[in-house]
Design a protein around this motif. Sequence first.
Motif, PDB file in Angstrom:
ATOM      1  N   HIS A  69       0.833  -1.203   0.000  1.00 55.34           N
ATOM      2  CA  HIS A  69       0.000   0.000   0.000  1.00 55.34           C
ATOM      3  C   HIS A  69       0.869   1.254   0.000  1.00 55.34           C
ATOM      4  CE1 HIS A  69      -3.454   2.531   0.742  1.00 55.34           C
ATOM      5  NE2 HIS A  69      -2.902   3.014   1.843  1.00 55.34           N
ATOM      6  N   LYS A  79      -1.547  -2.186  -6.089  1.00 56.10           N
ATOM      7  CA  LYS A  79      -2.919  -2.634  -5.867  1.00 56.10           C
ATOM      8  C   LYS A  79      -2.863  -3.935  -5.068  1.00 56.10           C
ATOM      9  CE  LYS A  79      -4.474  -0.605 -10.240  1.00 56.10           C
ATOM     10  NZ  LYS A  79      -5.007  -0.890 -11.597  1.00 56.10           N
ATOM     11  N   THR A  80      -3.733  -4.069  -4.088  1.00 55.34           N
ATOM     12  CA  THR A  80      -3.637  -5.192  -3.164  1.00 55.34           C
ATOM     13  C   THR A  80      -4.925  -6.007  -3.126  1.00 55.34           C
ATOM     14  OG1 THR A  80      -4.259  -3.700  -1.357  1.00 55.34           O
ATOM     15  CG2 THR A  80      -1.915  -4.107  -1.687  1.00 55.34           C
ATOM     16  N   GLY A 100      -5.582  -0.659   3.876  1.00 50.65           N
ATOM     17  CA  GLY A 100      -5.349  -0.317   2.477  1.00 50.65           C
ATOM     18  C   GLY A 100      -5.651  -1.401   1.475  1.00 50.65           C
ATOM     19  N   ASP A 104      -7.354  -3.337  -1.347  1.00 47.21           N
ATOM     20  CA  ASP A 104      -8.278  -2.880  -2.385  1.00 47.21           C
ATOM     21  C   ASP A 104      -9.374  -3.897  -2.675  1.00 47.21           C
ATOM     22  OD1 ASP A 104      -6.912  -0.379  -3.057  1.00 47.21           O
ATOM     23  OD2 ASP A 104      -5.319  -1.670  -3.809  1.00 47.21           O
TER      24      ASP A 104
END
Length: 338
Positions: A183, A188-189, A206, A208
């Motif tokens: 993050h 992008k997680t 964080g 996504d």
Amino acid sequence: MRALNVSEPWGLDQLKVVEAPDPKPGPGEVLVRMRAVSLNYRDLLMVGGIYGRGPAMGGPIVPFSDGCGIVEQVGAGVTRFAVGDRVATLFFQGWISGPPTLEKVSTALGYPIPGAGRELGVFSQEGLSKVPDFLTDQQVATLPCAALTAWRGLFEDARTQPGETVVLQGTGGVSIFGLQFAHAAGLKTIITSSSDEKLERAKGLGADTLVNYRTEPEWAKPVRAATGGVGADVILEVGGAGTIEQSMRAIRIGGHIAIIGVVAGAGNPFNPASLIGNSAKLQGLSVGSREMFEAMCRAIDQHRIQPVVDKVFPWTEARAAFQAMQGGEHFGKIVLEF
């Protein structure tokens, strides 16, 4: 001083607090009074006598690689530290920089070198590092293994770039550090868990995309959906035989799967055919060097990343802490405090 010991026949019932002589530092060595240690899955396997070389370890051993302490005394020739410095123990005492070698990775704390689970420990000055001032002792104790493993998997081996997608499996120490680092780096997680409550906590850090693998056991499908059918750039694979097939289906062409753990099971063969068509890489990794650790600490300091300490036990209650780990109760790290 007092120390934790475990020996044959192994198991949590063999984990004991024993009296031991106060150690003295020799040339190039540092005496550290421990303030906190953190648990890793490796420690649970070691106490159970099934880690790596297993019962051949003999015993007794002093467990734990990950600790935070204060320098009480330095031996002749020590230049890296002074009395009063706060330090972290390094997982590999002899891996300073460069690629891993057999000699370097044969210097792990806990085994073969006595670990950090003791009130006083003598360590080589090369096997310690200073740490960010803003972190608590408990948070520092989480860094040497789980944090560095996530750091190496993302930035040393895979060399991810902002905007790429990483999959984190579960909400244990490595995965939560991976989420925090990703993050902060603009990745992008996607994170998986069997608990919606834990997924919501991960969202607050964080994440996504959230995937409950209990309700969606074929979690490669939502990973593909979240990436427009392309697949993830990097997967931190902590499950082992229980998850590797889904990881191979979720990775993009040319992607990188970092093989870190086996918490979901080990020993079963898998079909590598899916790797042939997409040129994906599987790379095993085991923690990292002091140079990597210090680079990670600079990033933690710059981004003010707060390691997630979920549960804290007195160090003399290590057995109860391990039982909490066995039960999968934690989100992030479990710490023992001296």
